[in-house]
Design an enzyme around this catalytic site. Structure first.
Site, short mmCIF file in Angstrom:
data_model
loop_
_atom_site.label_atom_id
_atom_site.label_comp_id
_atom_site.label_asym_id
_atom_site.label_seq_id
_atom_site.Cartn_x
_atom_site.Cartn_y
_atom_site.Cartn_z
N ILE A 151 0.84 -1.21 0.00
CA ILE A 151 0.00 0.00 0.00
C ILE A 151 0.88 1.26 0.00
O ILE A 151 0.63 2.21 -0.75
CB ILE A 151 -0.97 -0.01 1.20
CG1 ILE A 151 -1.95 -1.18 1.07
CG2 ILE A 151 -1.72 1.32 1.29
CD1 ILE A 151 -2.81 -1.43 2.29
N SER A 192 -4.11 3.01 8.11
CA SER A 192 -3.60 1.67 8.40
C SER A 192 -4.31 1.06 9.61
O SER A 192 -5.21 0.24 9.44
CB SER A 192 -2.08 1.71 8.60
OG SER A 192 -1.62 0.39 8.70
N ARG A 193 -3.92 1.44 10.81
CA ARG A 193 -4.59 0.95 12.01
C ARG A 193 -4.57 2.06 13.06
O ARG A 193 -3.56 2.76 13.22
CB ARG A 193 -3.87 -0.28 12.59
CG ARG A 193 -4.12 -1.58 11.84
CD ARG A 193 -5.57 -2.05 11.96
NE ARG A 193 -5.80 -3.31 11.24
CZ ARG A 193 -6.19 -3.40 9.97
NH1 ARG A 193 -6.42 -2.32 9.26
NH2 ARG A 193 -6.39 -4.58 9.42
N ASP A 234 -8.85 7.22 8.76
CA ASP A 234 -9.81 6.20 8.34
C ASP A 234 -9.92 5.12 9.41
O ASP A 234 -10.73 4.21 9.30
CB ASP A 234 -9.37 5.58 7.00
CG ASP A 234 -10.41 4.60 6.47
OD1 ASP A 234 -11.60 4.99 6.43
OD2 ASP A 234 -10.05 3.46 6.12
N GLU A 263 -11.96 1.97 17.54
CA GLU A 263 -13.04 1.90 16.54
C GLU A 263 -13.94 0.67 16.69
O GLU A 263 -15.09 0.70 16.26
CB GLU A 263 -12.45 1.93 15.11
CG GLU A 263 -11.69 0.67 14.73
CD GLU A 263 -11.13 0.75 13.30
OE1 GLU A 263 -10.43 1.72 12.99
OE2 GLU A 263 -11.40 -0.18 12.52
N HIS A 290 -13.22 3.35 8.51
CA HIS A 290 -12.46 2.19 8.02
C HIS A 290 -12.98 1.75 6.64
O HIS A 290 -13.31 0.57 6.44
CB HIS A 290 -12.52 1.04 9.02
CG HIS A 290 -11.33 0.13 8.95
ND1 HIS A 290 -10.65 -0.32 10.05
CD2 HIS A 290 -10.68 -0.40 7.88
CE1 HIS A 290 -9.66 -1.10 9.66
NE2 HIS A 290 -9.65 -1.17 8.35
N GLN A 291 -13.03 2.70 5.71
CA GLN A 291 -13.60 2.39 4.40
C GLN A 291 -12.56 2.37 3.29
O GLN A 291 -12.91 2.19 2.12
CB GLN A 291 -14.72 3.39 4.05
CG GLN A 291 -14.23 4.78 3.67
CD GLN A 291 -15.36 5.69 3.21
OE1 GLN A 291 -16.04 6.30 4.03
NE2 GLN A 291 -15.58 5.79 1.92
N ALA A 292 -11.27 2.52 3.65
CA ALA A 292 -10.25 2.65 2.60
C ALA A 292 -10.24 1.44 1.65
O ALA A 292 -10.05 1.59 0.45
CB ALA A 292 -8.88 2.85 3.22
N1 LIG Z 1 -7.96 1.08 6.20
C1 LIG Z 1 -8.10 -0.04 5.53
O1 LIG Z 1 -9.16 -0.31 4.97
C2 LIG Z 1 -6.92 -1.00 5.39
C3 LIG Z 1 -7.01 -2.04 4.47
C4 LIG Z 1 -5.93 -2.89 4.27
C5 LIG Z 1 -4.80 -2.75 5.03
N2 LIG Z 1 -4.73 -1.76 5.95
C6 LIG Z 1 -3.52 -1.60 6.77
O2 LIG Z 1 -2.43 -1.32 5.91
C7 LIG Z 1 -1.28 -2.01 6.41
C8 LIG Z 1 -0.26 -2.19 5.31
O3 LIG Z 1 -0.76 -3.10 4.34
P1 LIG Z 1 0.17 -3.63 3.14
O4 LIG Z 1 -0.70 -4.49 2.30
O5 LIG Z 1 0.89 -2.50 2.52
O6 LIG Z 1 1.18 -4.54 3.96
P2 LIG Z 1 2.68 -4.95 3.53
O7 LIG Z 1 3.00 -6.12 4.38
O8 LIG Z 1 2.80 -5.04 2.05
O9 LIG Z 1 3.53 -3.68 4.02
C9 LIG Z 1 3.78 -3.40 5.37
C10 LIG Z 1 5.12 -2.71 5.44
O10 LIG Z 1 5.35 -2.37 6.81
C11 LIG Z 1 6.72 -2.61 7.06
N3 LIG Z 1 7.04 -2.63 8.48
C12 LIG Z 1 7.54 -1.61 9.17
N4 LIG Z 1 7.77 -1.92 10.44
C13 LIG Z 1 7.43 -3.19 10.57
C14 LIG Z 1 7.47 -4.09 11.66
N5 LIG Z 1 7.90 -3.73 12.86
N6 LIG Z 1 7.06 -5.36 11.42
C15 LIG Z 1 6.61 -5.74 10.21
N7 LIG Z 1 6.55 -4.90 9.14
C16 LIG Z 1 6.96 -3.65 9.33
C17 LIG Z 1 7.05 -3.88 6.28
O11 LIG Z 1 8.45 -4.01 6.08
C18 LIG Z 1 6.30 -3.63 5.00
O12 LIG Z 1 7.07 -2.96 4.03
C19 LIG Z 1 -1.88 -3.32 6.96
O13 LIG Z 1 -1.05 -3.89 7.95
C20 LIG Z 1 -3.19 -2.86 7.55
O14 LIG Z 1 -3.01 -2.51 8.91
C21 LIG Z 1 -5.76 -0.88 6.15
#
Ligand SMILES: NC(=O)c1ccc[n+]([C@@H]2O[C@H](COP(=O)([O-])OP(=O)(O)OC[C@H]3O[C@@H](n4cnc5c(N)ncnc54)[C@H](O)[C@@H]3O)[C@@H](O)[C@H]2O)c1
Length: 337
Positions: A158, A236-237, A261, A266, A298-300
């Site tokens: 992302i 993200s969270r 988001d 939440e 949380h709609q992303a």
């Molecule tokens: N709002 C939403 O609707 C929504 C939807 C999907 C995901 N998300 C959030 O987005 C986040 C990222 O998703 P993504 O698909 O890009 O994930 P991904 O695994 O592809 O990327 C996560 C990145 O975080 C890095 N990172 C940094 N510190 C870290 C640590 N201590 N441990 C592990 N990784 C670490 C990783 O190296 C990696 O590059 C998800 O974890 C989720 O919380 C939110």
């Protein structure tokens, strides 16, 4: 066999049913419930071998024990994040857990940008005014993005999609991650310390998972080094941001704008209609009072493409369970595998 899914949204149900029927046709039935799985609702899962969960279900040790006692063997989480599931307890109770490790990262990255632009260009205030036939521009001035600095915290799937859009706007890219992403380096991203990123970015966007290491990554110290007119976007969270510290910064008139988001507390609020109730979460209520803060529920991820992919992968994970297979989506292996 009947498989039960919790917290299913109206727009999501047809996509989940479509994927389910394609795989299981007459073999299994899907029961979609609007309620969330938690200590109060767990009796409704009794006798269901497979339970489909989502981000705002609470699968703590007590709920997992009740599920296992009731005959559940598999949790199919229909999201990437799984911080709502106590994986240790699942293992202890012999429950396998699978998630959707990837789906359209564009859904979230594009929404993070939607929030960023809406906050910066004061879109909500502008539309509220024009609805009242108030066509003044006072207080609506935004900024060009070109030449400004985007700070991307977490440059996985992302974060990289977010960075590509920032690149398209002509922004300078700073990144922080535990591992550098070659795709981001190719865009010209410079990896720097978190402190430098917070200090130099005009826009900070969070894309790391919520883990003990990343909890309250944006705390009072990080906010103190951010520019007074920076934007902060969290798609993200919620737990990545210390809400009390954020409120303090906003009360002091710092930050140009914030787009959230996700929110620390939440669960039990987002995805639900609370409009006829008294809002008892003081911090959420206070966040809403700032004209430069936008909160979405949380709609992303909520595009047709992403939700369809999530449904299909969830069904594949359930097929794997019945076939005794594991995959990259497996978080807790079945006891027999
Ligand atoms: N709002 C939403 O609707 C929504 C939807 C999907 C995901 N998300 C959030 O987005 C986040 C990222 O998703 P993504 O698909 O890009 O994930 P991904 O695994 O592809 O990327 C996560 C990145 O975080 C890095 N990172 C940094 N510190 C870290 C640590 N201590 N441990 C592990 N990784 C670490 C990783 O190296 C990696 O590059 C998800 O974890 C989720 O919380 C939110």
């Amino acid at each position: 066999m009947e498989i039960v899914a919790y917290g299913v949204l109206a727009d999501e149900e047809p996509l989940l049913r479509e994927a389910f029927d394609k795989a299981f046709a007459d073999r299994h039935e899907l029961r979609c419930l609007g309620l969330f799985l938690d200590r109060d609702t767990v009796p409704t899962a009794l006798g269901h071998e497979v339970v489909i969960s989502g981000v705002n279900d609470t699968l703590d040790a007590e709920v997992l024990r009740a599920l296992a006692d009731g005959g559940t063997r598999m949790i199919a989480q229909r999201s990437t994040g799984y911080n709502n599931i106590d994986l240790g307890a699942a293992q202890e109770h012999g429950l396998s857990v699978a998630r959707v490790s990837s789906y359209s990262p564009y859904s979230v990255a594009e929404f993070a940008w939607t929030l960023a632009l809406a906050v910066d260009r004061r879109i909500v205030r502008a539309v509220q005014r024009t609805r009242e036939f108030d066509f003044r521009l006072d207080g609506l001035m935004g900024r060009d993005l070109r030449g400004r600095t985007a700070g991307v915290v977490g440059t996985g799937k992302i974060g990289a999609a977010f960075a590509r859009i920032a690149h398209g706007f002509g922004m300078r890219l700073l990144g922080w991650d535990i591992a550098e992403n070659p795709d981001c380096l190719a865009l010209g991203m410079e990896y720097v310390s978190q402190r430098r990123l917070f200090a130099e970015a005009d826009l900070v966007s969070l894309h790391v998972p919520l883990l003990p290491d990343t909890h309250h990554l944006v705390d009072a110290e990080a906010l103190a080094v951010m520019k007074d007119d920076a934007l902060l976007i969290n798609s993200s969270r919620g737990g990545l941001v210390d809400t009390d510290a954020l409120l303090q910064a906003l009360r002091a008139g710092r930050l140009r704008g914030v787009g959230l988001d996700v929110y620390e507390e939440e669960a039990g609020v987002f995805f639900l209609d609370k409009s006829l109730e008294v809002m008892t979460d003081e911090r959420l209520a206070r966040l809403m009072t700032f004209g430069n803060v936008l909160v979405t529920s949380h709609q992303a991820y909520f595009t047709r493409d992403a939700v369809g992919q999530i449904a299909e992968t969830t069904v594949t994970n359930i097929e794997d369970h019945f076939a005794g297979r594991t995959s990259d989506n497996t978080l807790v292996r079945p006891v027999t595998a």
